[in-house]
Design an enzyme around this catalytic site. Structure first.
Site, PDB file in Angstrom:
ATOM      1  N   HIS A  17      60.581  43.205 -40.176  1.00 38.61           N
ATOM      2  CA  HIS A  17      60.394  44.653 -40.331  1.00 38.61           C
ATOM      3  C   HIS A  17      60.298  45.324 -38.955  1.00 38.61           C
ATOM      4  O   HIS A  17      60.904  46.374 -38.723  1.00 38.61           O
ATOM      5  CB  HIS A  17      59.088  44.958 -41.081  1.00 38.61           C
ATOM      6  CG  HIS A  17      59.055  44.471 -42.502  1.00 38.61           C
ATOM      7  ND1 HIS A  17      58.032  43.688 -42.994  1.00 38.61           N
ATOM      8  CD2 HIS A  17      59.895  44.684 -43.547  1.00 38.61           C
ATOM      9  CE1 HIS A  17      58.242  43.441 -44.277  1.00 38.61           C
ATOM     10  NE2 HIS A  17      59.375  44.021 -44.640  1.00 38.61           N
ATOM     11  N   LYS A  41      56.687  44.072 -58.081  1.00 41.80           N
ATOM     12  CA  LYS A  41      55.910  43.185 -57.197  1.00 41.80           C
ATOM     13  C   LYS A  41      54.412  43.336 -57.435  1.00 41.80           C
ATOM     14  O   LYS A  41      53.946  44.405 -57.820  1.00 41.80           O
ATOM     15  CB  LYS A  41      56.232  43.498 -55.729  1.00 41.80           C
ATOM     16  CG  LYS A  41      57.637  43.080 -55.334  1.00 41.80           C
ATOM     17  CD  LYS A  41      57.884  43.269 -53.862  1.00 41.80           C
ATOM     18  CE  LYS A  41      59.275  42.798 -53.472  1.00 41.80           C
ATOM     19  NZ  LYS A  41      59.636  43.222 -52.111  1.00 41.80           N
ATOM     20  N   ARG A  90      69.395  41.775 -44.719  1.00 39.84           N
ATOM     21  CA  ARG A  90      69.317  40.416 -44.166  1.00 39.84           C
ATOM     22  C   ARG A  90      70.566  39.615 -44.464  1.00 39.84           C
ATOM     23  O   ARG A  90      71.057  38.866 -43.661  1.00 39.84           O
ATOM     24  CB  ARG A  90      68.104  39.685 -44.734  1.00 39.84           C
ATOM     25  CG  ARG A  90      66.798  40.157 -44.156  1.00 39.84           C
ATOM     26  CD  ARG A  90      65.656  39.661 -44.962  1.00 39.84           C
ATOM     27  NE  ARG A  90      65.758  40.120 -46.332  1.00 39.84           N
ATOM     28  CZ  ARG A  90      64.800  40.036 -47.228  1.00 39.84           C
ATOM     29  NH1 ARG A  90      63.666  39.468 -46.917  1.00 39.84           N
ATOM     30  NH2 ARG A  90      64.959  40.490 -48.450  1.00 39.84           N
ATOM     31  N   SER A 128      58.477  38.858 -46.660  1.00 32.87           N
ATOM     32  CA  SER A 128      57.014  38.838 -46.840  1.00 32.87           C
ATOM     33  C   SER A 128      56.636  37.770 -47.854  1.00 32.87           C
ATOM     34  O   SER A 128      55.619  37.088 -47.707  1.00 32.87           O
ATOM     35  CB  SER A 128      56.517  40.203 -47.314  1.00 32.87           C
ATOM     36  OG  SER A 128      56.815  41.187 -46.361  1.00 32.87           O
TER      37      SER A 128
HETATM   38  O1  PNS Z   1      60.075  46.082 -49.732  1.00 32.83           O
HETATM   39  P1  PNS Z   1      60.667  46.350 -51.081  1.00 32.83           P
HETATM   40  O2  PNS Z   1      59.694  45.971 -52.184  1.00 32.83           O
HETATM   41  O3  PNS Z   1      61.996  45.684 -51.275  1.00 32.83           O
HETATM   42  O4  PNS Z   1      60.929  47.927 -51.169  1.00 32.83           O
HETATM   43  C1  PNS Z   1      61.393  48.531 -52.351  1.00 32.83           C
HETATM   44  C2  PNS Z   1      60.886  49.988 -52.402  1.00 32.83           C
HETATM   45  C3  PNS Z   1      59.360  50.008 -52.349  1.00 32.83           C
HETATM   46  C4  PNS Z   1      61.457  50.744 -51.232  1.00 32.83           C
HETATM   47  C5  PNS Z   1      61.388  50.622 -53.742  1.00 32.83           C
HETATM   48  O5  PNS Z   1      60.858  49.909 -54.828  1.00 32.83           O
HETATM   49  C6  PNS Z   1      61.005  52.096 -53.829  1.00 32.83           C
HETATM   50  O6  PNS Z   1      61.703  52.933 -53.290  1.00 32.83           O
HETATM   51  N1  PNS Z   1      59.882  52.395 -54.536  1.00 32.83           N
HETATM   52  C7  PNS Z   1      59.421  53.757 -54.716  1.00 32.83           C
HETATM   53  C8  PNS Z   1      59.747  54.264 -56.131  1.00 32.83           C
HETATM   54  C9  PNS Z   1      61.201  54.704 -56.216  1.00 32.83           C
HETATM   55  O7  PNS Z   1      61.604  55.666 -55.605  1.00 32.83           O
HETATM   56  N2  PNS Z   1      61.985  53.951 -57.002  1.00 32.83           N
HETATM   57  C10 PNS Z   1      63.387  54.234 -57.215  1.00 32.83           C
HETATM   58  C11 PNS Z   1      64.252  53.493 -56.228  1.00 32.83           C
HETATM   59  S1  PNS Z   1      65.953  53.823 -56.495  1.00 32.83           S
END
Ligand code: PNS
Length: 163
Positions: A17, A41, A90, A128
């Site tokens: 990150h 998650k 990645r 993570s």
């Molecule tokens: O680190 P991650 O878990 O891969 O990140 C994913 C994350 C947190 C960026 C995604 O789940 C997110 O944007 N969550 C906020 C809610 C949202 O906007 N969801 C719609 C995504 S299209």
């Protein structure tokens, strides 16, 4: 002034990150690292803990802000007047879900552009989840996360152990 959001679960922040953050701040005027909710998650660290770990890891970078938001990323972007989402890629395996999220975010807010950055090759295997797994079994994560994150993992996993 271009404000970019770097969203994620950051449970916890890793050198992968940080690699993205350190490169993104050279491109955008301000980068907001936003701890967001990923409903699929189950985080080990609270939002407050994750924010604090990110703050300590990025205290040397000027144009970074750390925040969190419990709703949709596009709604958060409107609040902070940001149009760019930064994501690290990645491997090809990341692409499918990232492409879906980028397209959905643009459908929800046509001004939301996702900017993909290829993770540096020496961090391409980091996540993570894998770090938590290694730490859980007592493995060494020294080269994978900053020292204070390693300590936080130890505290979380072995709260009663003297250091
Ligand atoms: O680190 P991650 O878990 O891969 O990140 C994913 C994350 C947190 C960026 C995604 O789940 C997110 O944007 N969550 C906020 C809610 C949202 O906007 N969801 C719609 C995504 S299209």
């Amino acid at each position: 002034m271009t404000i970019a959001i770097y969203p994620g679960s950051f449970d916890p922040i890793t050198y992968g990150h940080l690699d993205i953050v350190e490169r993104a701040v050279k491109i955008f005027d301000e980068v907001i690292i936003a701890v967001m909710f990923n409903p699929s998650k189950h985080p080990m660290f609270t939002v407050d803990e994750r924010r604090q770990l990110i703050r300590s890891a990025t205290s040397h970078i000027k144009n970074v802000r750390v925040d969190s938001f419990p709703g949709l990323l596009v709604d958060y972007m409107s609040i902070v007047h940001a149009n760019v989402i930064v994501k690290g890629l990645r491997a090809i395996s990341d692409y499918e879900s990232e492409f879906q999220m980028a397209s959905m975010n643009r459908k929800l807010n046509p001004a939301a552009e996702t900017f993909f950055m290829a993770t540096s090759s020496h961090y391409s295997y980091l996540s993570s989840s894998i770090i938590k797994e290694i730490a859980m079994y007592g493995g060494n994560v020294t080269d994978l996360v900053p020292l204070h994150v390693e300590q936080a993992l130890r505290d979380k996993l072995q709260p009663n152990k003297e250091h």
